[in-house]
Design an enzyme around this catalytic site. Sequence first.
Site, PDB file in Angstrom:
ATOM      1  N   HIS A  39      10.741  12.066  33.809  1.00 55.24           N
ATOM      2  CA  HIS A  39      10.433  10.785  34.469  1.00 55.24           C
ATOM      3  C   HIS A  39      11.413   9.671  34.065  1.00 55.24           C
ATOM      4  O   HIS A  39      12.042   9.052  34.942  1.00 55.24           O
ATOM      5  CB  HIS A  39       8.971  10.396  34.230  1.00 55.24           C
ATOM      6  CG  HIS A  39       8.677   8.987  34.603  1.00 55.24           C
ATOM      7  ND1 HIS A  39       8.730   8.540  35.916  1.00 55.24           N
ATOM      8  CD2 HIS A  39       8.363   7.897  33.855  1.00 55.24           C
ATOM      9  CE1 HIS A  39       8.446   7.246  35.942  1.00 55.24           C
ATOM     10  NE2 HIS A  39       8.233   6.822  34.710  1.00 55.24           N
ATOM     11  N   HIS A  65      11.932   3.429  28.680  1.00 56.17           N
ATOM     12  CA  HIS A  65      10.919   2.471  29.155  1.00 56.17           C
ATOM     13  C   HIS A  65       9.485   2.838  28.808  1.00 56.17           C
ATOM     14  O   HIS A  65       8.618   1.975  28.826  1.00 56.17           O
ATOM     15  CB  HIS A  65      11.096   2.175  30.651  1.00 56.17           C
ATOM     16  CG  HIS A  65      10.501   3.197  31.585  1.00 56.17           C
ATOM     17  ND1 HIS A  65      11.204   4.294  32.019  1.00 56.17           N
ATOM     18  CD2 HIS A  65       9.283   3.293  32.144  1.00 56.17           C
ATOM     19  CE1 HIS A  65      10.433   5.009  32.830  1.00 56.17           C
ATOM     20  NE2 HIS A  65       9.260   4.431  32.922  1.00 56.17           N
ATOM     21  N   ASP A  66       9.220   4.097  28.510  1.00 56.19           N
ATOM     22  CA  ASP A  66       7.842   4.476  28.160  1.00 56.19           C
ATOM     23  C   ASP A  66       7.645   4.783  26.677  1.00 56.19           C
ATOM     24  O   ASP A  66       6.546   5.176  26.283  1.00 56.19           O
ATOM     25  CB  ASP A  66       7.401   5.692  29.000  1.00 56.19           C
ATOM     26  CG  ASP A  66       6.969   5.287  30.407  1.00 56.19           C
ATOM     27  OD1 ASP A  66       6.373   4.198  30.566  1.00 56.19           O
ATOM     28  OD2 ASP A  66       7.225   6.065  31.346  1.00 56.19           O
ATOM     29  N   GLU A  69       5.014   2.478  25.002  1.00 59.29           N
ATOM     30  CA  GLU A  69       3.681   2.650  25.590  1.00 59.29           C
ATOM     31  C   GLU A  69       3.071   4.000  25.245  1.00 59.29           C
ATOM     32  O   GLU A  69       1.876   4.100  24.992  1.00 59.29           O
ATOM     33  CB  GLU A  69       3.836   2.533  27.108  1.00 59.29           C
ATOM     34  CG  GLU A  69       2.593   2.116  27.839  1.00 59.29           C
ATOM     35  CD  GLU A  69       2.936   1.808  29.300  1.00 59.29           C
ATOM     36  OE1 GLU A  69       3.676   0.838  29.553  1.00 59.29           O
ATOM     37  OE2 GLU A  69       2.482   2.557  30.173  1.00 59.29           O
ATOM     38  N   ASP A  70       3.881   5.041  25.211  1.00 54.08           N
ATOM     39  CA  ASP A  70       3.328   6.398  25.150  1.00 54.08           C
ATOM     40  C   ASP A  70       3.700   7.204  23.908  1.00 54.08           C
ATOM     41  O   ASP A  70       3.345   8.384  23.816  1.00 54.08           O
ATOM     42  CB  ASP A  70       3.791   7.189  26.387  1.00 54.08           C
ATOM     43  CG  ASP A  70       3.168   6.656  27.667  1.00 54.08           C
ATOM     44  OD1 ASP A  70       2.019   6.203  27.606  1.00 54.08           O
ATOM     45  OD2 ASP A  70       3.837   6.694  28.712  1.00 54.08           O
ATOM     46  N   ASP A 126      10.955   2.490  38.563  1.00 57.57           N
ATOM     47  CA  ASP A 126       9.776   3.211  38.070  1.00 57.57           C
ATOM     48  C   ASP A 126       8.805   3.488  39.213  1.00 57.57           C
ATOM     49  O   ASP A 126       8.279   4.597  39.357  1.00 57.57           O
ATOM     50  CB  ASP A 126       9.113   2.353  36.980  1.00 57.57           C
ATOM     51  CG  ASP A 126       7.993   3.069  36.256  1.00 57.57           C
ATOM     52  OD1 ASP A 126       8.167   4.262  35.930  1.00 57.57           O
ATOM     53  OD2 ASP A 126       6.951   2.433  35.997  1.00 57.57           O
TER      54      ASP A 126
END
Length: 184
Positions: A39, A65-66, A69-70, A126
């Site tokens: 992704h 970018h994630d 967050e993850d 995204d």
Amino acid sequence: MSTVEGSPMDKLLSALAFAAHKHSNQRRKNSRQSPFINHPIAVAHALAHIGKIEDTIILQAAVLHDVLEDTDASPADLVERFGYEVCTLVKEVTDDKTLPSHERRERQIERAQAASPGAKQIFIADKICNLHDVSLTEPPDWPAERKVKYILWADRVVDACRGCNPALEAWFDKAFAKRRTIFL
Ligand code: ZN
């Protein structure tokens, strides 16, 4: 290994290696259970290929970018390895996961509106990639209603970002129109 110094290619590949390492045990929610890293790679690719972005900082932030967050990566990790600007961009596109999902989505629209041009372009890329992952059969455990909600929300996020990259916006609009005829 700090890569705040180095060639643009070195910096981008270092960010990719870091993201791949951090996401290594994660999968996407599709029926193929694709590796999660596919992704962020797709998002960075959309920025470079459709959006014609050559700014290394934006492309690094896209592959990262994630991670806040993850994964367990911290802003301090990003500053140390990739510098303050990359970290700031990633933070701009990071949701507060302690919030319930409805509120998180509303907040993302507000943040997108106030975001820097680099962050706005990452938001659009995204949403392009996420929309491509939504079809009649994917994600397999999403009822149609959830897909419709997602698609309409993605359109609102992109609306909040308009004016920063016409090519990306037009690409999103095409993807949105296609899903609109399927689901709405
Ligand atoms: Zn994403």
